[in-house]
Structures are given as C-alpha cells and as structure tokens.
Design an enzyme around this catalytic site. Structure first.
Site, mmCIF file in Angstrom:
data_model
loop_
_atom_site.group_PDB
_atom_site.id
_atom_site.type_symbol
_atom_site.label_atom_id
_atom_site.label_comp_id
_atom_site.label_asym_id
_atom_site.label_seq_id
_atom_site.Cartn_x
_atom_site.Cartn_y
_atom_site.Cartn_z
ATOM 1 N N GLY A 110 0.809 -1.213 0.000
ATOM 2 C CA GLY A 110 0.000 0.000 0.000
ATOM 3 C C GLY A 110 0.845 1.267 0.000
ATOM 4 O O GLY A 110 2.084 1.221 -0.036
ATOM 5 N N VAL A 157 1.398 3.549 2.343
ATOM 6 C CA VAL A 157 2.284 3.717 3.504
ATOM 7 C C VAL A 157 3.365 2.636 3.501
ATOM 8 O O VAL A 157 4.538 2.903 3.792
ATOM 9 C CB VAL A 157 1.470 3.701 4.816
ATOM 10 C CG1 VAL A 157 2.388 3.775 6.026
ATOM 11 C CG2 VAL A 157 0.470 4.862 4.837
ATOM 12 N N CYS A 172 -1.887 11.282 10.865
ATOM 13 C CA CYS A 172 -0.952 12.216 10.216
ATOM 14 C C CYS A 172 -1.247 13.690 10.552
ATOM 15 O O CYS A 172 -0.322 14.485 10.749
ATOM 16 C CB CYS A 172 -0.954 12.019 8.709
ATOM 17 S SG CYS A 172 -2.583 11.824 7.989
ATOM 18 N N GLN A 208 -5.309 19.306 4.014
ATOM 19 C CA GLN A 208 -4.633 18.013 3.945
ATOM 20 C C GLN A 208 -4.503 17.497 2.516
ATOM 21 O O GLN A 208 -5.441 17.560 1.723
ATOM 22 C CB GLN A 208 -5.392 16.993 4.806
ATOM 23 C CG GLN A 208 -5.396 17.384 6.268
ATOM 24 C CD GLN A 208 -6.067 16.377 7.181
ATOM 25 O OE1 GLN A 208 -6.767 16.769 8.100
ATOM 26 N NE2 GLN A 208 -5.853 15.089 6.954
ATOM 27 N N SER A 258 -2.759 12.374 -0.722
ATOM 28 C CA SER A 258 -2.124 11.080 -0.424
ATOM 29 C C SER A 258 -2.543 10.556 0.947
ATOM 30 O O SER A 258 -2.420 9.364 1.219
ATOM 31 C CB SER A 258 -0.599 11.176 -0.511
ATOM 32 O OG SER A 258 -0.116 12.111 0.425
ATOM 33 N N GLY A 259 -3.046 11.435 1.815
ATOM 34 C CA GLY A 259 -3.500 11.003 3.145
ATOM 35 C C GLY A 259 -4.671 10.045 3.067
ATOM 36 O O GLY A 259 -4.910 9.292 4.012
ATOM 37 N N LYS A 276 -10.177 12.404 15.699
ATOM 38 C CA LYS A 276 -8.843 11.852 15.986
ATOM 39 C C LYS A 276 -7.919 12.957 16.487
ATOM 40 O O LYS A 276 -7.159 12.785 17.445
ATOM 41 C CB LYS A 276 -8.246 11.216 14.732
ATOM 42 C CG LYS A 276 -8.862 9.869 14.381
ATOM 43 C CD LYS A 276 -8.270 9.324 13.087
ATOM 44 C CE LYS A 276 -9.088 8.169 12.560
ATOM 45 N NZ LYS A 276 -8.828 7.857 11.159
ATOM 46 N N ARG A 316 -9.755 18.587 2.813
ATOM 47 C CA ARG A 316 -8.891 17.936 1.811
ATOM 48 C C ARG A 316 -8.678 18.927 0.673
ATOM 49 O O ARG A 316 -9.650 19.489 0.150
ATOM 50 C CB ARG A 316 -9.578 16.672 1.298
ATOM 51 C CG ARG A 316 -8.700 15.829 0.396
ATOM 52 C CD ARG A 316 -7.637 15.059 1.139
ATOM 53 N NE ARG A 316 -8.167 13.929 1.896
ATOM 54 C CZ ARG A 316 -7.497 13.299 2.852
ATOM 55 N NH1 ARG A 316 -6.268 13.688 3.185
ATOM 56 N NH2 ARG A 316 -8.028 12.279 3.501
ATOM 57 N N HIS A 334 0.644 18.020 4.803
ATOM 58 C CA HIS A 334 -0.533 18.619 5.447
ATOM 59 C C HIS A 334 -0.125 19.966 6.063
ATOM 60 O O HIS A 334 0.810 20.031 6.875
ATOM 61 C CB HIS A 334 -1.049 17.723 6.576
ATOM 62 C CG HIS A 334 -1.661 16.431 6.112
ATOM 63 N ND1 HIS A 334 -1.937 16.137 4.796
ATOM 64 C CD2 HIS A 334 -2.081 15.353 6.832
ATOM 65 C CE1 HIS A 334 -2.487 14.926 4.718
ATOM 66 N NE2 HIS A 334 -2.579 14.434 5.933
ATOM 67 N N THR A 393 2.963 11.227 4.570
ATOM 68 C CA THR A 393 3.272 9.789 4.498
ATOM 69 C C THR A 393 4.659 9.476 5.064
ATOM 70 O O THR A 393 4.975 8.319 5.285
ATOM 71 C CB THR A 393 3.160 9.217 3.060
ATOM 72 O OG1 THR A 393 4.122 9.841 2.225
ATOM 73 C CG2 THR A 393 1.772 9.398 2.494
HETATM 74 P P1 NAP Z 1 -3.561 1.153 1.159
HETATM 75 O O1 NAP Z 1 -2.781 1.884 0.138
HETATM 76 O O2 NAP Z 1 -4.981 0.801 0.863
HETATM 77 O O3 NAP Z 1 -2.752 -0.226 1.520
HETATM 78 C C1 NAP Z 1 -3.325 -1.261 2.268
HETATM 79 C C2 NAP Z 1 -2.361 -2.443 2.421
HETATM 80 O O4 NAP Z 1 -2.999 -3.452 3.202
HETATM 81 C C3 NAP Z 1 -1.975 -3.116 1.104
HETATM 82 O O5 NAP Z 1 -0.679 -3.670 1.225
HETATM 83 C C4 NAP Z 1 -3.005 -4.249 0.975
HETATM 84 O O6 NAP Z 1 -2.534 -5.354 0.208
HETATM 85 C C5 NAP Z 1 -3.105 -4.674 2.425
HETATM 86 N N1 NAP Z 1 -4.397 -5.307 2.703
HETATM 87 C C6 NAP Z 1 -5.635 -4.890 2.358
HETATM 88 N N2 NAP Z 1 -6.565 -5.760 2.790
HETATM 89 C C7 NAP Z 1 -5.903 -6.761 3.399
HETATM 90 C C8 NAP Z 1 -6.299 -7.962 4.043
HETATM 91 N N3 NAP Z 1 -7.590 -8.327 4.149
HETATM 92 N N4 NAP Z 1 -5.348 -8.763 4.576
HETATM 93 C C9 NAP Z 1 -4.043 -8.434 4.482
HETATM 94 N N5 NAP Z 1 -3.591 -7.300 3.865
HETATM 95 C C10 NAP Z 1 -4.514 -6.489 3.350
HETATM 96 O O7 NAP Z 1 -3.591 1.958 2.531
HETATM 97 P P2 NAP Z 1 -2.553 3.088 3.077
HETATM 98 O O8 NAP Z 1 -2.926 4.438 2.583
HETATM 99 O O9 NAP Z 1 -1.163 2.582 2.857
HETATM 100 O O10 NAP Z 1 -2.887 3.093 4.648
HETATM 101 C C11 NAP Z 1 -2.510 2.005 5.487
HETATM 102 C C12 NAP Z 1 -2.882 2.307 6.928
HETATM 103 O O11 NAP Z 1 -2.142 3.437 7.368
HETATM 104 C C13 NAP Z 1 -4.360 2.653 7.115
HETATM 105 O O12 NAP Z 1 -4.803 2.118 8.326
HETATM 106 C C14 NAP Z 1 -4.360 4.171 7.138
HETATM 107 O O13 NAP Z 1 -5.459 4.685 7.852
HETATM 108 C C15 NAP Z 1 -3.039 4.460 7.851
HETATM 109 N N6 NAP Z 1 -2.461 5.781 7.581
HETATM 110 C C16 NAP Z 1 -2.329 6.249 6.298
HETATM 111 C C17 NAP Z 1 -1.760 7.519 6.080
HETATM 112 C C18 NAP Z 1 -1.540 8.080 4.693
HETATM 113 O O14 NAP Z 1 -1.007 9.216 4.614
HETATM 114 N N7 NAP Z 1 -1.909 7.374 3.621
HETATM 115 C C19 NAP Z 1 -1.326 8.276 7.153
HETATM 116 C C20 NAP Z 1 -1.463 7.756 8.445
HETATM 117 C C21 NAP Z 1 -2.021 6.517 8.628
HETATM 118 P P3 NAP Z 1 -2.961 -5.583 -1.353
HETATM 119 O O15 NAP Z 1 -2.069 -4.685 -2.177
HETATM 120 O O16 NAP Z 1 -2.671 -7.023 -1.587
HETATM 121 O O17 NAP Z 1 -4.418 -5.219 -1.466
#
Ligand code: NAP
Length: 344
Positions: free
Chosen positions: A12, A14, A150, A176, A179-180, A205, A235, A242, A323
């Site tokens: 994903g 992150v 974030c 924000q 990408s968040g 939050k 957003r 952000h 990120t």
């Molecule tokens: P994302 O791009 O949707 O990535 C999700 C990841 O989890 C992918 O590797 C996906 O694998 C995997 N996944 C999805 N469903 C799954 C399952 N059932 N079992 C095992 N693995 C699974 O999400 P993201 O933006 O990276 O965010 C990840 C987390 O960090 C979230 O909880 C988000 O709230 C938090 N976060 C994000 C940010 C940001 O700036 N983006 C900031 C702070 C916190 P596949 O590729 O195989 O689907």
C-alpha cells in the site's frame, strides 16, 4: 546489532514509503513483506503498484509477498511495521503480538486503548513504558505501539512546546494532501478545482489523540491532558504535505517570540530518523508551504511559521509530510525507540 523487520500491508501507499525509508537503514534489515491474499505468493515487484518517484530497492523487488498471518512470518523477524487498513489491523495485530512480534503500527484501531502507547518519540517517549501494563493485562510476549494520525503528528510537537505556558484551548483548521486518503481515496473529479470541507473521523482523531499524546504516565495509568482541541479538516488538491492553521490559548500571556523560541527548544533524539531541528521555524510569514517545505529534515521535521499574537492567544501555521513524518517515518522512528529502549 541489526534487527530483522517486516512490513504488514507492504504493497500500500504507507507500506511503499516504509520500504523506501528502510532501504539502507543503519539498524533495520527488511526480511519479510505481507499483503492481502490476492498479492500473497507473488514477488513484491509483481504485486505492488509502485507509486513512489524512486525505483523499488532491488533487494525488495524479489521478496515473495507473504500472507498476513503470524505463521507466515519467519520467527527471526522481531519487529513488524503495520500499515494495514484499520479494520484488518484490528483483527490481525493482536494475533501477531500474542505470537511474540513487536508491532509499530500506523493503523487507527486501538490508538486510544488505555494500554496501547501512542507515541511521537521526541514528545512522549516515556509512554512506551505502558507496554509493561499491556503485557501484564494481555499476557503477550510481543507488543503493540501506535503512531498518531498524520494530521495530529503535524500539530502536536508545536502544542508540546506551548504546554509550558499552560495550554488551555486549541482550534485548528487543516489543509490536507490527497495522499492522506491512500491512492484510491479521493477521485480526481472530486478534488481538482475543489476543496472538500470534511474528512470523516479526522476531526475527532485530532481532538482525542492530542490529549493522549500530551498526557502524563505515572507508571500505572495515563492521565490525558486537559487541553480542549477543536478541529476542522479539509482535503485540498496537494499531493503530499498537510498544512494546518492553529489558534492556541494559554494561561500565560505569550509573545510571538516566546512561541518561536519554544518551538526551537523542542529537542530531537539521538535516533537515526529523528531530525535536528525537530521544528524548523520560518520567519517569512509565507512559509511553510507544502511544495517548498514538506521535505524539511528529509520529510521527518515539522515546519512552523507565521507566528502572530491574536486577541485571545497566538496563531501560527504548521506543516509535515503526511506519508513520511505522518505515517511510515513515524512508525520507523517508533521502531528505533523500541530498539533503543530494549523492547526488541
Ligand atoms: P492502502 O494503500 O490501501 O494499503 C493497504 C495495504 O494493506 C496493502 O498492502 C493491501 O494489500 C493490504 N491489505 C488490504 N486488505 C488486506 C487484508 N484483508 N489482509 C491483508 N492485507 C490487506 O492503505 P494506506 O494508505 O497505505 O494506509 C494504510 C494504513 O495506514 C491505514 O490504516 C491508514 O489509515 C493508515 N495511515 C495512512 C496515512 C496516509 O497518509 N496514507 C497516514 C497515516 C495513517 P494488497 O495490495 O494485496 O491489497
């Protein structure tokens, strides 16, 4: 000593950042990556839709993506960075901690649980000792540590600097980056030529996590800070970074100079990912800006500027890379603190 680490949810947005930050890390060696069932069994290079503007590190491209299951991760991996969707994380993270893994997690589940440390290493490193309570209560050999949301990470280092003046009330309005929300979070038709004036769950939050981060831990219980935080989250069509407009009220009268000095006084830590200075203060009221300043301290510093006195307190602007400091870098830094404090 080199610690062997893994990433849960490595494909994903992150997870990809975490891979970039772990490439060449002085203490951590990436040994395992996991994702969903549809990616498991593929090489990382095949499974990941790589979106970072630097190549996939060669050593990672050939790693086989594993299932997100404790039995699928080698026992000699000690530390896991978790970047799973929060619903998935809530289900699987306890099982990993029970199996003995130490988790440094980005996901929002359990951040407010009484026995889960929510940590920004430069601000509240002592909260890590909550892990003793966690292990007693849950009977885990491993551990679960969270980094904040974030938007919260962008603001709280500046609030911690104001705590010495009797911090009472904070209003914050955020701008924000897209990408968040993850790669598929906001469509181009929604965000181009537009601003979305609400981000579901984000306001609450910021309001609750800030109080926990600024709270005090007496060795048994964590007392949340009394500051009242009101947030409005927006957003905007920037990619990363952000920007936040903060209004703070303190019991003591403070000048803009007092506030800038307090920001400069927040110390960094002697850990590989902790930037020096932690808060980069700009004199120019036009800064910080996302495009110009999101990479201060390699994306790990907080940029602040535009400090001015108002009728009720002070107003300023703060910015961080969402990120890096806001997600993957925050988890890596928590991992460094866990290692340096002997939890791994
Ligand atoms: P994302 O791009 O949707 O990535 C999700 C990841 O989890 C992918 O590797 C996906 O694998 C995997 N996944 C999805 N469903 C799954 C399952 N059932 N079992 C095992 N693995 C699974 O999400 P993201 O933006 O990276 O965010 C990840 C987390 O960090 C979230 O909880 C988000 O709230 C938090 N976060 C994000 C940010 C940001 O700036 N983006 C900031 C702070 C916190 P596949 O590729 O195989 O689907």
């Amino acid at each position: 000593m080199t610690v062997r680490v893994g990433i849960l949810g490595a494909t994903g947005a992150v997870g990809q950042r975490a891979i970039q930050l772990l490439d060449g890390h002085p203490e951590f060696e990436l040994a395992a990556v996991t994702a969903s069932e549809s990616s498991a069994g593929l090489s990382y290079g095949e499974a990941a839709k790589w979106r970072i503007d630097a190549p996939i590190p060669e050593s990672v491209a050939d790693l086989t993506v594993r299932e997100t299951d404790p039995d699928a991760v080698p026992d000699d991996v000690d530390l896991l960075f978790s970047s799973l969707p929060s619903g998935v994380a809530a289900e699987v993270e306890p099982g990993f901690a029970e199996a003995g893994y130490v988790l440094s997690s980005n996901s929002s589940n359990d951040r407010m649980a009484d026995d889960v440390p929510l940590v920004i290493p430069e601000i509240n490193p002592g909260h890590l000792d909550l892990l003793e309570v966690q292990r007693d209560e849950r009977g885990w050999d491993g551990a679960l540590v969270k980094n904040p949301n974030c938007s919260t990470i962008t603001m709280v280092p500046t609030l911690s600097a104001l705590a010495q003046f009797g911090l009472e009330r904070v209003h914050v309005s955020t701008l924000q980056a897209v990408s968040g929300g993850g790669y598929s979070g906001v469509t181009s038709m929604e965000i181009i030529d537009n601003v979305l004036p609400h981000i579901g769950g984000e306001e609450s939050k910021m309001e609750t996590e800030s109080k926990k981060l600024l709270g005090t831990f007496d060795g048994a219980e964590l007392d949340h800070h009394a500051v009242e935080v009101s947030a409005s989250c927006n957003r905007v069509p920037t990619i990363d970074g952000h920007l936040e407009n903060v209004w703070a009220e303190t019991a003591d009268d403070v000048s803009a100079t007092d506030v800038e000095d307090a920001f400069r006084g927040v110390e960094s830590l002697d850990l590989p990912s902790s930037p020096d200075p932690l808060i980069e203060v700009f004199d120019d009221p036009n800064r910080p800006q996302p495009r110009l300043d999101r990479m201060v301290g390699d994306g790990m510093a907080i940029a602040a500027g535009g400090v001015q006195e108002t009728a009720s307190g002070v107003q300023y602007n703060t910015l961080a890379h969402n990120t890096i400091r806001g997600a993957a870098g925050a988890a890596v830094l928590n991992g460094e603190l866990l290692a340096s404090d002997g939890w791994i």
